[in-house]
Scaffold this active site. Structure first.
Site, PDB file in Angstrom:
ATOM      1  N   GLU A 220       9.473  16.975  14.779  1.00 16.63           N
ATOM      2  CA  GLU A 220       9.919  16.750  13.411  1.00 16.63           C
ATOM      3  C   GLU A 220       9.117  17.681  12.500  1.00 16.63           C
ATOM      4  O   GLU A 220       7.911  17.524  12.339  1.00 16.63           O
ATOM      5  CB  GLU A 220       9.702  15.293  13.011  1.00 16.63           C
ATOM      6  CG  GLU A 220      10.259  14.965  11.651  1.00 16.63           C
ATOM      7  CD  GLU A 220      10.072  13.506  11.270  1.00 16.63           C
ATOM      8  OE1 GLU A 220      10.983  12.935  10.648  1.00 16.63           O
ATOM      9  OE2 GLU A 220       9.013  12.938  11.600  1.00 16.63           O
TER      10      GLU A 220
ATOM     11  N   LYS B 174       0.852  -1.188   0.000  1.00 14.56           N
ATOM     12  CA  LYS B 174       0.000   0.000   0.000  1.00 14.56           C
ATOM     13  C   LYS B 174       0.886   1.236   0.000  1.00 14.56           C
ATOM     14  O   LYS B 174       1.440   1.620   1.016  1.00 14.56           O
ATOM     15  CB  LYS B 174      -0.915   0.051   1.234  1.00 14.56           C
ATOM     16  CG  LYS B 174      -1.935   1.213   1.128  1.00 14.56           C
ATOM     17  CD  LYS B 174      -2.429   1.715   2.473  1.00 14.56           C
ATOM     18  CE  LYS B 174      -1.581   2.849   3.017  1.00 14.56           C
ATOM     19  NZ  LYS B 174      -1.644   4.106   2.225  1.00 14.56           N
TER      20      LYS B 174
ATOM     21  N   CYS C 269      13.130  11.760   6.885  1.00 16.59           N
ATOM     22  CA  CYS C 269      13.083  11.388   8.299  1.00 16.59           C
ATOM     23  C   CYS C 269      14.471  11.350   8.925  1.00 16.59           C
ATOM     24  O   CYS C 269      14.618  11.576  10.127  1.00 16.59           O
ATOM     25  CB  CYS C 269      12.382  10.050   8.470  1.00 16.59           C
ATOM     26  SG  CYS C 269      13.029   8.759   7.385  1.00 16.59           S
TER      27      CYS C 269
ATOM     28  N   ASP D  64      -5.961   4.813   1.493  1.00 13.14           N
ATOM     29  CA  ASP D  64      -5.502   5.601   2.629  1.00 13.14           C
ATOM     30  C   ASP D  64      -5.347   4.718   3.862  1.00 13.14           C
ATOM     31  O   ASP D  64      -5.623   3.508   3.827  1.00 13.14           O
ATOM     32  CB  ASP D  64      -6.453   6.776   2.895  1.00 13.14           C
ATOM     33  CG  ASP D  64      -7.894   6.345   3.145  1.00 13.14           C
ATOM     34  OD1 ASP D  64      -8.130   5.153   3.471  1.00 13.14           O
ATOM     35  OD2 ASP D  64      -8.792   7.202   3.052  1.00 13.14           O
ATOM     36  N   GLY D  65      -4.912   5.333   4.954  1.00 11.54           N
ATOM     37  CA  GLY D  65      -4.681   4.571   6.174  1.00 11.54           C
ATOM     38  C   GLY D  65      -5.936   3.926   6.738  1.00 11.54           C
ATOM     39  O   GLY D  65      -5.955   2.717   7.001  1.00 11.54           O
ATOM     40  N   PRO D  66      -7.008   4.695   6.923  1.00  9.44           N
ATOM     41  CA  PRO D  66      -8.229   4.098   7.484  1.00  9.44           C
ATOM     42  C   PRO D  66      -8.837   3.015   6.600  1.00  9.44           C
ATOM     43  O   PRO D  66      -9.352   2.013   7.105  1.00  9.44           O
ATOM     44  CB  PRO D  66      -9.174   5.302   7.614  1.00  9.44           C
ATOM     45  CG  PRO D  66      -8.274   6.484   7.722  1.00  9.44           C
ATOM     46  CD  PRO D  66      -7.098   6.166   6.844  1.00  9.44           C
ATOM     47  N   GLY D  67      -8.777   3.196   5.273  1.00  6.85           N
ATOM     48  CA  GLY D  67      -9.440   2.250   4.389  1.00  6.85           C
ATOM     49  C   GLY D  67      -8.641   1.011   4.059  1.00  6.85           C
ATOM     50  O   GLY D  67      -9.193  -0.083   3.956  1.00  6.85           O
ATOM     51  N   VAL D  68      -7.333   1.147   3.910  1.00  8.85           N
ATOM     52  CA  VAL D  68      -6.496   0.026   3.502  1.00  8.85           C
ATOM     53  C   VAL D  68      -5.415  -0.293   4.535  1.00  8.85           C
ATOM     54  O   VAL D  68      -5.173  -1.455   4.858  1.00  8.85           O
ATOM     55  CB  VAL D  68      -5.845   0.296   2.125  1.00  8.85           C
ATOM     56  CG1 VAL D  68      -4.846  -0.792   1.756  1.00  8.85           C
ATOM     57  CG2 VAL D  68      -6.921   0.393   1.047  1.00  8.85           C
ATOM     58  N   GLY D  69      -4.762   0.734   5.070  1.00  8.31           N
ATOM     59  CA  GLY D  69      -3.680   0.500   6.023  1.00  8.31           C
ATOM     60  C   GLY D  69      -4.114  -0.305   7.234  1.00  8.31           C
ATOM     61  O   GLY D  69      -3.445  -1.265   7.633  1.00  8.31           O
TER      62      GLY D  69
ATOM     63  N   GLU E 283       9.952   2.078  10.522  1.00  8.64           N
ATOM     64  CA  GLU E 283      10.939   3.152  10.398  1.00  8.64           C
ATOM     65  C   GLU E 283      10.136   4.443  10.464  1.00  8.64           C
ATOM     66  O   GLU E 283       9.358   4.738   9.561  1.00  8.64           O
ATOM     67  CB  GLU E 283      11.718   3.022   9.080  1.00  8.64           C
ATOM     68  CG  GLU E 283      12.915   3.934   9.010  1.00  8.64           C
ATOM     69  CD  GLU E 283      12.631   5.166   8.174  1.00  8.64           C
ATOM     70  OE1 GLU E 283      12.358   6.230   8.793  1.00  8.64           O
ATOM     71  OE2 GLU E 283      12.678   5.084   6.951  1.00  8.64           O
TER      72      GLU E 283
END
Length: 477
Positions: free
Chosen positions: A378, A170, A279, A202-207, A245
């Site tokens: 950051e 993803k 990062c 996206d994160g909510p749907g697939v992540g 990471e």
């Protein structure tokens, strides 16, 4: 205008389970660059099932078979590097020279390194009467960010392939184009059906569906510490392996015997590269306190040389990736001013002459205290903080006074002294005098994550270790 509405599942370009699209914004123009489909848990289920079916056959392949496939991928990847670079410029604003240079070449380097490591990697070793075997862990969920997208896809996919794992990738919905081209590369190279699968979203749907899926054996995630915590919590119920990471706030200790002007200039240039969206960037520069004014002059001069503008031209840096990122960076620059840091270069607002696009002025703060917000958080923008130290012990104390521990930097003429300082920094990857090595481990301490990528160290997280006792007589004969 790009349109990527299908996912790559089980060796085929497949329609999503439901129609849900996302417009990708070109951050240099603020105009729509293309559209991708956003996946759902149903798409993840389909992709994971394909990876699960493919695992028995792929995990049983020989070293030679996997090497042959990686060599084919290398050939196709090299032919498509220009396409990947163009996608990176459109979707995340990477300057053309950076996109076609370091961005795509990092992906190439991770591929050639995986090939080199696989040739000699020890998968079995006898210890006394026991045989220690390293076996592929299974189905892997790979979740990558938008800032160095092709590199971070490559550093996960190629070790997973090399060790015999199958996977579902993803990419970030902010920079999804290069992931689509990457899937085309693997398809053309002949990766067996189900071994590699791509689901955009996206994160909510697939992540979350991927990290929590019961048939996923491990998750490799690169992104923010906040999102990493969510991934780990979501994966915990399955007791699956999670490697991460995450964020960083890298100290760059310039020792008193270093050429201060030269190393300050290098530090500024490195910090500004990729619009500061790295990062492992050297975002906290530490200089001898009595030489602060000298450092300020060098930093001001170096920042003035960093050109900002159209990423299709010859500007050194382009925009940050999105409006949300632009507003975050602007807020932190203002916070630095409000908290009393010395603004040496840049500041709030777009660079002069740029009225459209998420462009940020190359900004340098000096006389920064390590408890200031800009020294703690950051920023992920082209913003450098310069802090003074009184002694080497004081420098190391400042360097380690952070929630993060991803990367660190040391510059000095006395190599033995630089080595000793590097040993004392609590971070996973320390560069002495700008060294770079694809074979060195990369990963973080503390809130910068766990696990290691790059080189042979990048293979370990995709392998289970099995001990077969009584494999031979106790004398090992």
């Amino acid at each position: 205008m790009r349109e990527y509405l299908k996912f790559y599942i089980d060796g085929q370009w497949t329609d999503p389970a439901q129609s849900d699209t996302f417009e990708v914004i070109n951050p240099a123009t603020e105009e729509v660059a293309g559209t991708v489909s956003l996946g759902s848990s149903a798409d993840v289920d389909k992709a994971v099932a394909a990876a699960r079916r493919a695992f028995p056959a792929w995990s049983a392949t020989s070293r030679e078979e996997r090497l042959a496939l990686l060599e084919k991928i290398l050939d196709v990847y090299q032919r498509r590097m220009g396409d990947i670079a163009t996608a990176l410029t459109e979707e995340m604003g990477a300057p053309a020279a950076l996109a076609s240079g370091f961005q795509v070449n990092l992906g190439l380097g991770h591929l050639t390194t995986a090939i080199e490591v696989l040739r000699n990697f020890v998968f079995e070793e006898q210890r006394g009467g026991s045989l220690v075997v390293k076996e592929p862990i299974g189905v892997c969920g790979l979740i990558t960010p938008w800032n160095w997208p092709i590199s971070l896809i490559a550093v996960k996919v190629f070790p997973a392939l090399a060790t015999g794992c199958t996977m579902v990738l993803k990419p970030s919905e902010q920079s999804p184009f290069n992931g689509q081209v990457f899937a085309e590369v693997l398809d053309e190279a002949g990766v067996p059906a189900g071994v590699f699968n791509l689901v955009q979203g996206d994160g909510p749907g697939v992540g979350r569906a991927l990290s929590g899926h019961p048939d996923v054996d491990m998750v490799s995630f690169t992104g923010s510490t906040r999102a990493g915590i969510d991934v780990a919590a979501n994966a915990a119920a399955g007791v699956k392996r999670v490697t991460q990471e995450l964020g960083g706030k890298g100290p760059n200790i310039i020792l008193d015997d270093a050429d201060l002007a030269e190393n300050v200039g290098k530090g500024v240039a490195t910090m500004m590269m990729n619009s500061g969206q790295t990062c492992s960037a050297p975002s906290r520069m530490l200089v001898p306190g009595e030489r602060m004014e000298e450092a300020i002059a060098a930093a001001r001069e170096a920042a003035s040389q960093v050109t900002v503008g159209d990423p299709t031209g010859d500007a050194a840096i382009g925009p940050v990736v999105s409006k949300a990122q632009f507003e975050k960076v602007q807020g932190l620059i203002k916070k630095g001013i409000d908290e009393g840091a010395n603004l040496v270069a840049g500041g709030v607002g777009r660079p002069e002459g740029l009225t459209t696009g998420y462009f940020v002025q190359p900004t340098v703060f000096a006389d920064v205290k390590n408890d200031m917000t800009i020294a703690r958080e950051e920023i992920f923008g082209p913003v450098l903080t310069i802090l003074g130290y009184d002694s080497i012990d004081h420098a190391i104390e400042i360097a380690n006074d952070t929630d993060y521990g991803l990367a660190g930097f040391v510059a000095g003429a006395d190599l033995e002294l630089a080595r000793n300082v590097a040993r004392r920094i609590r971070a996973g990857n320390i560069a002495i005098n700008d060294a770079f090595d694809f074979g060195a481990p990369f990963g973080g301490y503390k809130k910068s994550g766990n696990g290691r990528e790059w080189g042979e160290f990048g293979f370990d997280d995709y392998l289970e270790i099995k001990g077969i006792l009584g494999y031979s007589p106790e004398d090992g004969s």
